[in-house]
Design a protein around this motif. Structure first.
Motif, short mmCIF file in Angstrom:
data_model
loop_
_atom_site.label_atom_id
_atom_site.label_comp_id
_atom_site.label_asym_id
_atom_site.label_seq_id
_atom_site.Cartn_x
_atom_site.Cartn_y
_atom_site.Cartn_z
N PRO A 16 0.82 -1.22 0.00
CA PRO A 16 0.00 0.00 0.00
C PRO A 16 0.86 1.27 0.00
O PRO A 16 1.97 1.30 0.54
N ARG A 17 0.33 2.31 -0.61
CA ARG A 17 1.01 3.60 -0.66
C ARG A 17 0.42 4.51 0.42
O ARG A 17 -0.79 4.59 0.60
N LEU A 18 1.29 5.23 1.10
CA LEU A 18 0.89 6.13 2.18
C LEU A 18 1.45 7.52 1.88
O LEU A 18 2.66 7.68 1.69
N ALA A 19 0.60 8.55 1.82
CA ALA A 19 1.03 9.92 1.54
C ALA A 19 0.75 10.80 2.75
O ALA A 19 -0.36 10.79 3.30
N VAL A 20 1.74 11.56 3.16
CA VAL A 20 1.59 12.45 4.33
C VAL A 20 2.23 13.79 4.02
O VAL A 20 2.98 13.95 3.06
N ARG A 21 1.96 14.73 4.87
CA ARG A 21 2.53 16.07 4.77
C ARG A 21 3.28 16.38 6.07
O ARG A 21 2.76 16.16 7.17
N GLY A 22 4.50 16.86 5.94
CA GLY A 22 5.28 17.26 7.10
C GLY A 22 5.42 18.77 7.16
O GLY A 22 5.66 19.42 6.13
N GLU A 23 5.27 19.34 8.35
CA GLU A 23 5.33 20.79 8.52
C GLU A 23 6.23 21.14 9.69
O GLU A 23 6.37 20.37 10.64
N ALA A 24 6.81 22.33 9.61
CA ALA A 24 7.62 22.84 10.72
C ALA A 24 7.49 24.36 10.75
O ALA A 24 7.38 25.01 9.71
N ARG A 25 7.50 24.90 11.96
CA ARG A 25 7.39 26.35 12.15
C ARG A 25 8.32 26.76 13.29
O ARG A 25 8.19 26.26 14.40
N VAL A 150 10.76 17.17 7.50
CA VAL A 150 10.96 15.79 7.04
C VAL A 150 10.74 14.81 8.18
O VAL A 150 10.06 13.78 8.03
N ARG A 151 11.32 15.11 9.36
CA ARG A 151 11.12 14.22 10.51
C ARG A 151 9.66 14.13 10.89
O ARG A 151 9.17 13.07 11.29
N GLU A 152 8.95 15.24 10.79
CA GLU A 152 7.51 15.25 11.08
C GLU A 152 6.76 14.35 10.10
O GLU A 152 5.83 13.64 10.49
N ALA A 153 7.14 14.39 8.83
CA ALA A 153 6.49 13.55 7.82
C ALA A 153 6.71 12.07 8.12
O ALA A 153 5.78 11.26 8.04
N VAL A 154 7.95 11.71 8.48
CA VAL A 154 8.24 10.30 8.79
C VAL A 154 7.47 9.86 10.03
O VAL A 154 6.89 8.76 10.07
N LEU A 155 7.45 10.69 11.06
CA LEU A 155 6.73 10.35 12.29
C LEU A 155 5.25 10.18 12.01
O LEU A 155 4.61 9.22 12.49
N ARG A 156 4.69 11.08 11.23
CA ARG A 156 3.26 10.99 10.92
C ARG A 156 2.95 9.72 10.13
O ARG A 156 1.93 9.05 10.38
N ALA A 157 3.81 9.39 9.17
CA ALA A 157 3.59 8.18 8.37
C ALA A 157 3.66 6.92 9.25
O ALA A 157 2.87 5.99 9.08
N ARG A 158 4.62 6.90 10.18
CA ARG A 158 4.72 5.75 11.08
C ARG A 158 3.48 5.61 11.95
O ARG A 158 3.03 4.49 12.24
N GLU A 159 2.96 6.73 12.39
CA GLU A 159 1.75 6.68 13.23
C GLU A 159 0.57 6.14 12.43
O GLU A 159 -0.22 5.34 12.94
N TYR A 160 0.42 6.59 11.18
CA TYR A 160 -0.67 6.06 10.35
C TYR A 160 -0.50 4.57 10.10
O TYR A 160 -1.47 3.79 10.20
N ALA A 161 0.73 4.19 9.76
CA ALA A 161 0.97 2.76 9.50
C ALA A 161 0.74 1.95 10.77
O ALA A 161 0.13 0.87 10.72
N GLY A 162 1.21 2.45 11.92
CA GLY A 162 1.03 1.73 13.18
C GLY A 162 -0.43 1.56 13.55
O GLY A 162 -0.82 0.55 14.14
N ALA A 163 -1.24 2.57 13.20
CA ALA A 163 -2.67 2.46 13.49
C ALA A 163 -3.33 1.33 12.72
O ALA A 163 -4.39 0.82 13.11
#
Length: 235
Positions: A16-25, A150-163
């Motif tokens: 499966p393909r997983l698409a996420v957005r990473g943001e930083a401020r 970038v780190r936020e994008a990876v973390l978010r993708a892992r959370e979605y996959a883990g769910a």
């Protein structure tokens, strides 16, 4: 000969393909303060007006350069000498000549900034605008913001996959949407504006202005696509 693996735009049940957005401020202190200086001269004689303009411009440049390493950039912009026509009488007649030179300076030492703008504004027929706070073009803060995105994008993708009871397998695409800064050169600080040269009658030196640097906000956005292991959807 090995045939390259074909990737479908939306993945497959096995991959499966997983698409996420990473943001930083990030909010940080500015690195530079930019000011603009306009030197003017006016006279009925063209040569005299030019001489006055050259003298005042040289005085401004000498004053700015006297601050040494506190000044990171000093540039001369437009130079204009314009005849002013009389609106009375017949025929064309020049009433006076008006000249001006625009100078910009960028300072990295904000301690000297308040004193410099005050001394510049105290000069005859000289106006000062700013300061405009900004970061350097190659500021490491921009890179830090991109790395955090970038780190936020990876973390978010892992959370979605883990769910879904799955794990990330590979990065397919990383798209940089860029980073931009607000509160940069186009945004003057509250203490900005224009300071105008004094008249010859004022002998006392003006007190240095107390200028508070305007914090800069740096944004970074990335889009990332991953493949993950088949999810455990349960019953």
């Amino acid at each position: 000969m090995t045939t390259p693996t074909q990737h479908t735009p939306y993945g497959t049940p096995e991959s499966p393909r997983l698409a996420v957005r990473g943001e930083a401020r990030l909010e940080v202190e500015p690195e530079l303060a930019r000011i603009s200086i306009t030197v003017s001269a006016r006279g009925t004689d063209r040569r005299a007006a030019l001489d006055d303009l050259g003298r005042r411009n040289a005085g401004v440049l000498e004053l700015i350069r006297s601050y040494g390493e506190a000044v990171e950039k000093l540039e001369t912009g437009a130079f204009v000498i314009t005849p002013q026509w009389s609106d009375k009488g017949r025929g064309e007649r020049i009433r006076a000549y008006h000249g001006r030179v625009n100078v910009t300076a960028a300072l990295a030492d904000f301690t000297a900034l308040g004193e410099l703008v005050t001394r510049l504004g105290d000069l005859e027929l000289t106006s000062v605008g700013g300061p405009w706070w900004q970061l350097r073009t190659d500021s490491p803060v921009r890179g830090e913001a991109r790395c955090r995105a970038v780190r936020e994008a990876v973390l978010r993708a892992r959370e979605y996959a883990g769910a879904l009871g799955a794990e990330l397998v590979a990065l397919v695409e990383l798209a940089d949407e860029g980073a931009e800064t607000t509160g940069g050169p186009a945004v003057p600080a509250a203490a900005g504006g224009a300071f105008y040269g004094r008249s010859a009658a004022r002998a006392e030196a003006a007190a240095p202005l107390d200028l508070e640097p305007q914090r800069q906000t740096v944004y970074a956005h990335v889009n990332a696509r991953f493949t993950m292991s088949p999810p455990d959807l349960g019953e």
